[in-house]
Design a protein around this motif. Sequence first.
Motif, PDB file in Angstrom:
ATOM      1  N   ARG B 359     107.799  82.896  18.389  1.00 35.16           N
ATOM      2  CA  ARG B 359     106.539  82.906  17.622  1.00 35.16           C
ATOM      3  C   ARG B 359     105.713  84.147  17.993  1.00 35.16           C
ATOM      4  O   ARG B 359     105.188  84.845  17.129  1.00 35.16           O
ATOM      5  CB  ARG B 359     105.744  81.639  17.965  1.00 35.16           C
ATOM      6  CG  ARG B 359     105.248  80.932  16.726  1.00 35.16           C
ATOM      7  CD  ARG B 359     104.409  79.724  17.021  1.00 35.16           C
ATOM      8  NE  ARG B 359     104.822  78.894  18.125  1.00 35.16           N
ATOM      9  CZ  ARG B 359     103.969  78.268  18.941  1.00 35.16           C
ATOM     10  NH1 ARG B 359     102.665  78.436  18.777  1.00 35.16           N
ATOM     11  NH2 ARG B 359     104.398  77.507  19.930  1.00 35.16           N
ATOM     12  N   ILE B 360     105.615  84.411  19.306  1.00 34.57           N
ATOM     13  CA  ILE B 360     104.830  85.570  19.756  1.00 34.57           C
ATOM     14  C   ILE B 360     105.436  86.865  19.203  1.00 34.57           C
ATOM     15  O   ILE B 360     104.729  87.757  18.738  1.00 34.57           O
ATOM     16  CB  ILE B 360     104.763  85.614  21.306  1.00 34.57           C
ATOM     17  CG1 ILE B 360     103.918  84.468  21.818  1.00 34.57           C
ATOM     18  CG2 ILE B 360     104.180  86.944  21.799  1.00 34.57           C
ATOM     19  CD1 ILE B 360     103.925  84.299  23.327  1.00 34.57           C
ATOM     20  N   GLY B 361     106.763  86.918  19.222  1.00 39.28           N
ATOM     21  CA  GLY B 361     107.445  88.093  18.689  1.00 39.28           C
ATOM     22  C   GLY B 361     107.119  88.306  17.224  1.00 39.28           C
ATOM     23  O   GLY B 361     106.921  89.437  16.765  1.00 39.28           O
ATOM     24  N   ARG B 362     107.052  87.181  16.488  1.00 37.91           N
ATOM     25  CA  ARG B 362     106.723  87.264  15.052  1.00 37.91           C
ATOM     26  C   ARG B 362     105.296  87.789  14.864  1.00 37.91           C
ATOM     27  O   ARG B 362     105.040  88.672  14.048  1.00 37.91           O
ATOM     28  CB  ARG B 362     106.883  85.876  14.433  1.00 37.91           C
ATOM     29  CG  ARG B 362     107.205  85.914  12.948  1.00 37.91           C
ATOM     30  CD  ARG B 362     107.710  84.597  12.406  1.00 37.91           C
ATOM     31  NE  ARG B 362     106.886  83.455  12.747  1.00 37.91           N
ATOM     32  CZ  ARG B 362     107.281  82.404  13.469  1.00 37.91           C
ATOM     33  NH1 ARG B 362     108.506  82.380  13.955  1.00 37.91           N
ATOM     34  NH2 ARG B 362     106.468  81.401  13.721  1.00 37.91           N
ATOM     35  N   TYR B 363     104.369  87.241  15.663  1.00 39.10           N
ATOM     36  CA  TYR B 363     102.965  87.695  15.567  1.00 39.10           C
ATOM     37  C   TYR B 363     102.849  89.174  15.941  1.00 39.10           C
ATOM     38  O   TYR B 363     102.129  89.930  15.307  1.00 39.10           O
ATOM     39  CB  TYR B 363     102.050  86.874  16.498  1.00 39.10           C
ATOM     40  CG  TYR B 363     101.963  85.411  16.147  1.00 39.10           C
ATOM     41  CD1 TYR B 363     101.960  84.986  14.815  1.00 39.10           C
ATOM     42  CD2 TYR B 363     101.875  84.431  17.145  1.00 39.10           C
ATOM     43  CE1 TYR B 363     101.892  83.634  14.502  1.00 39.10           C
ATOM     44  CE2 TYR B 363     101.792  83.095  16.845  1.00 39.10           C
ATOM     45  CZ  TYR B 363     101.810  82.690  15.524  1.00 39.10           C
ATOM     46  OH  TYR B 363     101.733  81.368  15.215  1.00 39.10           O
ATOM     47  N   ASP B 364     103.602  89.556  16.992  1.00 40.46           N
ATOM     48  CA  ASP B 364     103.585  90.974  17.417  1.00 40.46           C
ATOM     49  C   ASP B 364     104.012  91.885  16.274  1.00 40.46           C
ATOM     50  O   ASP B 364     103.383  92.915  16.009  1.00 40.46           O
ATOM     51  CB  ASP B 364     104.542  91.200  18.595  1.00 40.46           C
ATOM     52  CG  ASP B 364     103.867  90.977  19.933  1.00 40.46           C
ATOM     53  OD1 ASP B 364     102.643  91.178  20.013  1.00 40.46           O
ATOM     54  OD2 ASP B 364     104.556  90.600  20.882  1.00 40.46           O
ATOM     55  N   GLY B 365     105.086  91.473  15.614  1.00 38.41           N
ATOM     56  CA  GLY B 365     105.605  92.262  14.499  1.00 38.41           C
ATOM     57  C   GLY B 365     104.562  92.392  13.396  1.00 38.41           C
ATOM     58  O   GLY B 365     104.363  93.474  12.833  1.00 38.41           O
ATOM     59  N   GLN B 366     103.884  91.251  13.107  1.00 35.76           N
ATOM     60  CA  GLN B 366     102.858  91.285  12.053  1.00 35.76           C
ATOM     61  C   GLN B 366     101.691  92.193  12.455  1.00 35.76           C
ATOM     62  O   GLN B 366     101.170  92.955  11.632  1.00 35.76           O
ATOM     63  CB  GLN B 366     102.356  89.869  11.781  1.00 35.76           C
ATOM     64  CG  GLN B 366     103.390  89.006  11.068  1.00 35.76           C
ATOM     65  CD  GLN B 366     103.003  87.535  11.020  1.00 35.76           C
ATOM     66  OE1 GLN B 366     102.148  87.079  11.782  1.00 35.76           O
ATOM     67  NE2 GLN B 366     103.639  86.780  10.140  1.00 35.76           N
TER      68      GLN B 366
END
Lengths: 53, 566
Positions: B359-366
């Motif tokens: 989830r954190i990785g996804r937010y980072d990407g966004q």
Amino acid sequence: MTHSPDLGPPDEDEGRIGIFASWNWLYASVVIYTIIMLVVLYVFTVTLDHGIG
Amino acid sequence: MSFIDWSVFAVYFGAVLGFAYYQSRKNVGVEGYFLANRRLPWGAVGLSVMATQASAITFIGTTGQAFDDGMEFIQVYLPQPLVMVLLCVLFVPFFYRAKLYTAYEYLENRFGPHTRSLTAFLFLVSRGLAAGIVLYAPAIVLSVIMGWDERATILIMGAVTIGYTTMGGITAVIWTDVVQMVMMFVGIAVALVILFTTLPAQVDFGDVVYIGGIQEMWSSVDLSWDPTNTYTIWSGMIGGFFLALAYFGTDQSQVQRYLTASSLKQSRLSLIFNAFLKVPMQFFILSIGVLLFVFYHFERPPLVFNSAEVALVQESDLAGEYRRLEEQQGQIHSLRRDATLELLEVRHGGGDTDEIKERIGRYDGQLRGLRQDAKAVVAEVRGSSSNDVNYVFPSYLIKYVPVGILGLMIAVIFAAAMSSLDSELTALSSATVIDFYRRLIKPGATDDHYLLVSKISTLVWGLLACVVALYAGRLGSLIEAVNQVGSLFYGSLLGVFLLAFLVKRSNGTGAFWGLVAGMGSVFVVSVTTDISWLWYNVVGVGVVMVVGTVLSLFTGHSETVVGDLP
């Protein structure tokens, strides 16, 4: 004109350099130090990074 | 800044000027002015070598780079210890025992006057304009972040540096570099401590390392073979090796430093000192950037760190678009902060963290995507690309560090800029006077005359640096062109020195045309291929060595250099 400048007295190239027996030992320690840093940084890369992508 | 911050700042300036004045009283004649009468200890010379390389942009730019891309930049610095060994073995004995003032002087002894004139001229042109950038780059950042007048910042920094450099020569420069380098060490340590203390109380050292690891920010060694990528171990160890060898071995701003040492042994030790300290120092500077990355998991960062660019966008037709991006960033950042705190809780409890990390990785990407979109908006408004890497660390300082520390950190940025500028000025002055004035314009004058001309030359180069800095914003493409010229000849210049040291049969004709061929080849490679600029130095060295050797063999080894050129 000659290829080499006056290389002067050789005494500075001889004798102990601090804790090192000679310049060659000091240079070898720098090379080993570089290799250790490279290995440490590689270990950092493979152990500290736990990416999900 | 508060009164305490200004006081810290004033103490720094007072200490630098006082120390410069005290040390410079020991200078005697031109040799004292340019070489400190060859009496300095290795520790002072070693710190000065380090300070000359570490400009303000090294301090604030590389932290910003690590904030965006992690530790990968360290690969460029890794070969430097090996470079120092090669310098000690090959370069320093030649330079030191020949009792030279400048590196280019050696080339006249070896290849004749034309090669010396050409290399010294290339140095003066590229370094003369680069000195202006050394002033301009931190001044523009400080003026945006602190709200200071850009011109006043340039003039204060320039006037103080010109003052002590002109009066005190190399002795003042080296001893102030010592103070300034110690300031930088203190600044790096304080920055790391402050960053830790401004993290939430429940976040410990292990958590910081762990959070950085989610986005692979600690990745320091990339083994992939891709010559178009600057940050691989091969580009770093090979391209970075030749770049560092060219810089430390042929650039007068560095060579002049180790010629001031009291003996060959002291000169070598100053470089060995750098061999051991340089990479760890860069590691800690880059770590500040990674810590900033972790810090901004808990505090919301600006979308774009350059507040002047943001102000421009907010007054444009795209203000609404930028505001929308900011709102999205606020929402996603809040989700990432909550997820990060949840991750740490689960990690401490020994639970499974994979889903939260994902989830954190996804937010980072966004968030990275939104930052890119925001930069694209800025670029559209400005008409040129946005690069806010130099603003990341200063904008943190202004918002989060306590009173007193801010003054210290701004003084450190000043110290980094001044310690590079002062070295440039003495190097430019020495090349002007020794390689041109004393040789071609007025040979045989008194030492007092040359000393006076040396001081005037330092003053003139300093004023030129200020003028370039004041107009740098308008020079734009000219500055880029100058930087490109610098990268074209650096490796080729190294090739000429290696030809002199290693190829016994090489002569002036081979060296001169080898240098021209090397620069031409690097130019062709730079416009026709995508390889990283780090490899240009390898190309330059290779072409000069091959062309120089072949031409020398065909034209024959000459015992006399007079008339050696076509």
